[in-house]
Design a protein around this motif. Structure first.
Motif, PDB file in Angstrom:
ATOM      1  N   ASN A   1       0.048   4.741   0.705  1.00  0.00           N
ATOM      2  CA  ASN A   1      -0.932   5.541   1.446  1.00  0.00           C
ATOM      3  C   ASN A   1      -0.625   7.026   1.332  1.00  0.00           C
ATOM      4  O   ASN A   1      -1.510   7.845   1.050  1.00  0.00           O
ATOM      5  CB  ASN A   1      -0.946   5.113   2.917  1.00  0.00           C
ATOM      6  CG  ASN A   1      -1.814   3.909   3.182  1.00  0.00           C
ATOM      7  OD1 ASN A   1      -3.017   3.944   2.920  1.00  0.00           O
ATOM      8  ND2 ASN A   1      -1.219   2.841   3.684  1.00  0.00           N
ATOM      9  N   GLY A   2       0.634   7.391   1.556  1.00  0.00           N
ATOM     10  CA  GLY A   2       1.003   8.796   1.467  1.00  0.00           C
ATOM     11  C   GLY A   2       0.860   9.346   0.065  1.00  0.00           C
ATOM     12  O   GLY A   2       0.398  10.482  -0.129  1.00  0.00           O
ATOM     13  N   TYR A   3       1.247   8.558  -0.927  1.00  0.00           N
ATOM     14  CA  TYR A   3       1.136   9.002  -2.315  1.00  0.00           C
ATOM     15  C   TYR A   3      -0.321   9.259  -2.690  1.00  0.00           C
ATOM     16  O   TYR A   3      -0.651  10.294  -3.295  1.00  0.00           O
ATOM     17  CB  TYR A   3       1.746   7.949  -3.239  1.00  0.00           C
ATOM     18  CG  TYR A   3       1.609   8.273  -4.708  1.00  0.00           C
ATOM     19  CD1 TYR A   3       2.513   9.115  -5.347  1.00  0.00           C
ATOM     20  CD2 TYR A   3       0.552   7.744  -5.464  1.00  0.00           C
ATOM     21  CE1 TYR A   3       2.371   9.426  -6.691  1.00  0.00           C
ATOM     22  CE2 TYR A   3       0.403   8.044  -6.806  1.00  0.00           C
ATOM     23  CZ  TYR A   3       1.315   8.885  -7.419  1.00  0.00           C
ATOM     24  OH  TYR A   3       1.173   9.191  -8.744  1.00  0.00           O
ATOM     25  N   LEU A   4      -1.211   8.329  -2.333  1.00  0.00           N
ATOM     26  CA  LEU A   4      -2.619   8.498  -2.705  1.00  0.00           C
ATOM     27  C   LEU A   4      -3.272   9.634  -1.941  1.00  0.00           C
ATOM     28  O   LEU A   4      -4.179  10.296  -2.467  1.00  0.00           O
ATOM     29  CB  LEU A   4      -3.375   7.185  -2.482  1.00  0.00           C
ATOM     30  CG  LEU A   4      -3.009   6.041  -3.436  1.00  0.00           C
ATOM     31  CD1 LEU A   4      -3.765   4.769  -3.070  1.00  0.00           C
ATOM     32  CD2 LEU A   4      -3.301   6.427  -4.889  1.00  0.00           C
ATOM     33  N   ARG A   5      -2.829   9.886  -0.708  1.00  0.00           N
ATOM     34  CA  ARG A   5      -3.382  11.027   0.030  1.00  0.00           C
ATOM     35  C   ARG A   5      -3.108  12.326  -0.721  1.00  0.00           C
ATOM     36  O   ARG A   5      -3.959  13.211  -0.793  1.00  0.00           O
ATOM     37  CB  ARG A   5      -2.790  11.084   1.438  1.00  0.00           C
ATOM     38  CG  ARG A   5      -3.529  10.265   2.465  1.00  0.00           C
ATOM     39  CD  ARG A   5      -3.166  10.664   3.891  1.00  0.00           C
ATOM     40  NE  ARG A   5      -1.748  10.486   4.153  1.00  0.00           N
ATOM     41  CZ  ARG A   5      -1.206   9.363   4.603  1.00  0.00           C
ATOM     42  NH1 ARG A   5      -1.971   8.300   4.809  1.00  0.00           N
ATOM     43  NH2 ARG A   5       0.084   9.283   4.847  1.00  0.00           N
ATOM     44  N   GLU A   6      -1.916  12.436  -1.271  1.00  0.00           N
ATOM     45  CA  GLU A   6      -1.585  13.646  -2.026  1.00  0.00           C
ATOM     46  C   GLU A   6      -2.393  13.746  -3.313  1.00  0.00           C
ATOM     47  O   GLU A   6      -2.657  14.855  -3.796  1.00  0.00           O
ATOM     48  CB  GLU A   6      -0.090  13.646  -2.362  1.00  0.00           C
ATOM     49  CG  GLU A   6       0.805  13.794  -1.152  1.00  0.00           C
ATOM     50  CD  GLU A   6       2.277  13.814  -1.530  1.00  0.00           C
ATOM     51  OE1 GLU A   6       2.593  13.681  -2.738  1.00  0.00           O
ATOM     52  OE2 GLU A   6       3.118  13.964  -0.629  1.00  0.00           O
ATOM     53  N   ARG A   7      -2.784  12.625  -3.867  1.00  0.00           N
ATOM     54  CA  ARG A   7      -3.518  12.619  -5.126  1.00  0.00           C
ATOM     55  C   ARG A   7      -5.015  12.863  -4.935  1.00  0.00           C
ATOM     56  O   ARG A   7      -5.704  13.258  -5.880  1.00  0.00           O
ATOM     57  CB  ARG A   7      -3.335  11.273  -5.829  1.00  0.00           C
ATOM     58  CG  ARG A   7      -1.968  11.091  -6.489  1.00  0.00           C
ATOM     59  CD  ARG A   7      -1.880  11.949  -7.706  1.00  0.00           C
ATOM     60  NE  ARG A   7      -0.646  11.794  -8.473  1.00  0.00           N
ATOM     61  CZ  ARG A   7      -0.312  12.564  -9.480  1.00  0.00           C
ATOM     62  NH1 ARG A   7      -1.087  13.573  -9.837  1.00  0.00           N
ATOM     63  NH2 ARG A   7       0.803  12.371 -10.148  1.00  0.00           N
ATOM     64  N   THR A   8      -5.506  12.605  -3.746  1.00  0.00           N
ATOM     65  CA  THR A   8      -6.949  12.720  -3.538  1.00  0.00           C
ATOM     66  C   THR A   8      -7.282  13.816  -2.526  1.00  0.00           C
ATOM     67  O   THR A   8      -8.424  14.107  -2.296  1.00  0.00           O
ATOM     68  CB  THR A   8      -7.534  11.382  -3.052  1.00  0.00           C
ATOM     69  OG1 THR A   8      -6.834  10.963  -1.866  1.00  0.00           O
ATOM     70  CG2 THR A   8      -7.384  10.314  -4.115  1.00  0.00           C
TER      71      THR A   8
END
Length: 679
Positions: free
Chosen positions: A672-679
């Motif tokens: 979740n945290g990784y994808l938040r940074e990507r999007t």
């Protein structure tokens, strides 16, 4: 990523594309075989496998507002209510349910049996119909003053004539036995093993409409009965048009010997998690078929007072009961604010390394089902065996009885049934052509026998008290139906959790649940969750069973979303242990990667990037499976999540796939945290 784009990303063109070169990865032979030859298990086009727009951001909402997350989850049950209202208004479709009820009535009057068969969630549905609904009613009826008249007028043993079976036998109630569900053969073998004859009525139930074991059951039953009977029924939750590309599904749909009950409701609250709305739909509809047959059988034998006492009324119909589901759903949805306290407390217990223990008497079956279904859905350890050291499961579910045998009796209301290896092994060895599938099924067979019963203790026994005592930080939850008495063992259990400094709360479900305070009746603790249900006839206890099921499904899902076990509304922790789940895992990798590639941030940094193809996603999945097994850094990380991070890092940097680096990022940030940074 929009819902439409999610579907576009898995179009046939994307399936055919093989651009694994840009990942610097040559697909493993198993991946090539899956993509090219296992198309019948690439099920991402099914409606039940799509993402529901109402719960799209569930994991984010659950982290900050659990009551709102629960409301989102409950809102998807409105799809079930609408589907039932439409069904009740459709005379042609209702004729099939009435015909099913008539078939049940005839079989029972003639001394024959009703057989429900399913795999995974629908297998637990089948056993709920038998052990959670049918058998308890007849036990209650035998203690009723009307019993002598009923017994004299109807065939003997009616309480024994409904049988629910799960693929793999009763051991599969605890956790899945891999390889079985992919075998059409096992459905036919279990039907024979259970003594089902050509005069019995068979309901083969599959949420997706494509499960091989269930299809094998329907086809074998049709072969035994031939044309022109009403004794074979196929129940499913996807539209016919999305099932027709799959040969095994098409074969059933086109077989005139098999009657179909289609109950499509749409995407699930958690993508592909058919334990939720799909199973709710089929369980309630088939339960109402049994209830309707029961009214027809019993009302002629009862006077008005007897009928009232047993909850039977000729004014109730299949149509009126289907329409009544909307009121039931609204009552459950209204519980979200009070339910949120339980969700927060249970999530806190797990986050702190503690455990939850559920105690249930009359409500044991729906409680047990929800608990056991959490393991495959959220990649958790299944219920511990008595020899599991140290205990691995986060949760325990117990009955207020003193011995393991008494607990199984309370759950099943009949003897435990396992698969006899001597009977099944020769069939697997001779008739399963696929070597890998044959080997997997034979391994599972070793864990499917009747001896497995002794390995699980579901009771408040001296052994469990010594082995798994409550501790400070744990949470004990007492789940009851309204009006259910508290026995001495339940009070002892409650006291033990209090003495240990563990948290405690009570959950009461049914008409009258809100009129008393079970917690205060115990020791004055104001911790109750009371789910008040509308007053009405409910002879089999279907309404309270479904209400508790929906409540538990939403609660357990919100707990896991709060702990980061979902990403949005997807099960990225899925374990790709069978062909269907390999297909689901591939789709999840593809859809999450493509959501980033199509996002504004990525486009601003990299411009337009070709979306990830199905073959690419599958190749990286098989590589992730291998890397997870070999790399210490990747141990215990879900293959899907590992693959998503590895692919995005590769496409971002242009460097080779770095599995150790992906594992480090995943452990540090979570997906979740990784994808938040990507999007």
């Amino acid at each position: 990523m929009t819902f439409a784009l999610s579907l576009a990303a898995i179009s046939p063109a994307a399936l055919a594309a093989d651009g694994t070169g840009r990942l610097g990865l040559s697909p493993a032979p198993a991946s090539t075989e899956f993509v090219q030859q296992r198309t019948q298990f690439q099920l991402h086009t099914l409606l039940t496998e799509q993402r529901h727009p109402r719960t799209w951001n569930l994991s984010e909402v659950a982290a900050h507002d659990p009551a709102q997350a629960l409301s989102q989850l409950f809102s998807v049950d409105e799809d079930v209510a609408r589907a039932f209202a439409a069904l009740a208004d459709d005379p042609q479709r209702m004729a099939r349910l009435h015909a099913a009820s008539a078939a049940v009535q005839r079989a029972l009057r003639d001394g024959h049996r009703i057989y429900f068969y399913g795999t995974g969630s629908t297998g637990r549905l089948a056993e709920t119909l038998e052990s959670g609904v049918w058998r308890p009613f007849w036990k209650r009826l035998q203690a009723d003053p009307a019993w002598p008249r009923v017994a004299a007028a109807l065939p003997a043993g009616l309480g024994e004539r409904v049988r629910g079976e799960i693929t793999g036998g009763d051991r599969a109630l605890i956790s899945s036995l891999e390889g079985f569900e992919d075998l059409q053969l096992i459905g036919a073998l279990q039907m024979r093993d259970d003594g089902i004859s050509a005069d019995d009525v068979v309901f083969a139930v599959t949420e997706g409409g494509e499960t091989s074991a269930v299809i094998g059951t329907a086809l074998a039953a049709a072969d035994e009965r031939g044309a022109g009977t009403d004794r074979v029924w196929f129940v499913y939750n996807n539209p016919d048009e999305v099932l027709r590309p799959f040969e095994r599904s098409r074969r059933v749909l086109d077989d005139a010997r098999i009657h179909k009950i289609a109950l499509p409701t749409g995407p699930q609250a958690i993508t592909g998690s058919t334990r939720m709305q799909a199973t709710t739909t089929s369980l309630y509809a088939l339960g109402l078929v049994l209830e309707d047959a029961l009214r027809a059988l019993l009302l002629p034998q009862l006077d008005a007072a007897d009928a009232r006492r047993l909850g039977l009324d000729s004014k109730d119909t299949l149509e009126s009961r289907l329409r009544g589901f909307a009121g039931l759903q609204r009552s459950v949805a209204a519980s979200a604010p009070q339910l949120a306290q339980w969700t927060v407390r249970e999530a806190q217990a797990y986050a702190g390394g503690h455990h939850a223990t559920y105690l249930a008497g009359q409500a044991l079956m729906p409680v047990f089902v929800d608990v056991t279904e959490r393991a495959p859905t959220f990649r958790l350890a299944p219920l511990d065996r008595t020899d599991t050291t140290p205990p691995a499961s986060w949760i325990r579910v117990w009955a207020p009885v003193a011995t393991p045998q008494a607990a199984w009796d309370a759950l099943l209301h009949r003897p435990f049934h396992g698969l006899d290896a001597a009977q099944y092994r020769p069939q697997f060895e001779q008739k399963v052509d696929d070597p890998a599938l044959r080997a997997t099924a034979l391994r599972s067979l070793e864990r499917a026998g009747a001896e497995q019963q002794a390995l699980y203790d579901l009771s408040w026994s001296p052994g469990n008290r010594e082995r798994l005592p409550p501790q400070a930080g744990d949470l004990g939850v007492l789940l009851r139906y309204a009006g259910e008495p508290m026995d001495a063992l339940a009070r002892q259990w409650w006291q033990a959790f209090g003495d240990a400094g563990a948290g405690r709360l009570t959950v009461t479900v049914g008409h009258g649940a809100a009129s008393g305070d079970a917690g205060k009746a115990l020791d004055g603790m104001p911790r109750d969750i009371a789910l008040e249900l509308p007053q009405g006839n409910d002879p089999l206890g279907l309404d309270r069973t479904l209400a508790l099921k929906m409540l538990l499904n939403a609660h357990s899902t919100a707990v896991m979303a709060r702990l980061g076990r979902t990403v949005g509304n997807t099960m990225t922790a899925v374990q790709p242990g069978n062909l269907k789940l390999i297909g689901r895992a591939t789709y999840l990798i593809q859809s999450h990667v493509n959501a980033v590639l199509d996002g504004k941030r990525w486009r601003a940094q990299h411009g337009a990037t070709d979306l990830l193809g199905y073959a690419e996603a599958n190749a990286v999945l098989y590589e992730a499976i291998d890397q997870r097994a070999r790399l210490p850094e990747a141990a215990q990380l879900p293959e899907v999540e590992l693959a998503i991070v590895a692919v995005l890092e590769r496409l971002d940097s242009g460097r080779p796939l770095d599995w150790a680096g992906a594992a480090q990022l995943l452990r540090a940030k979570g997906l979740n945290g990784y994808l938040r940074e990507r999007t």
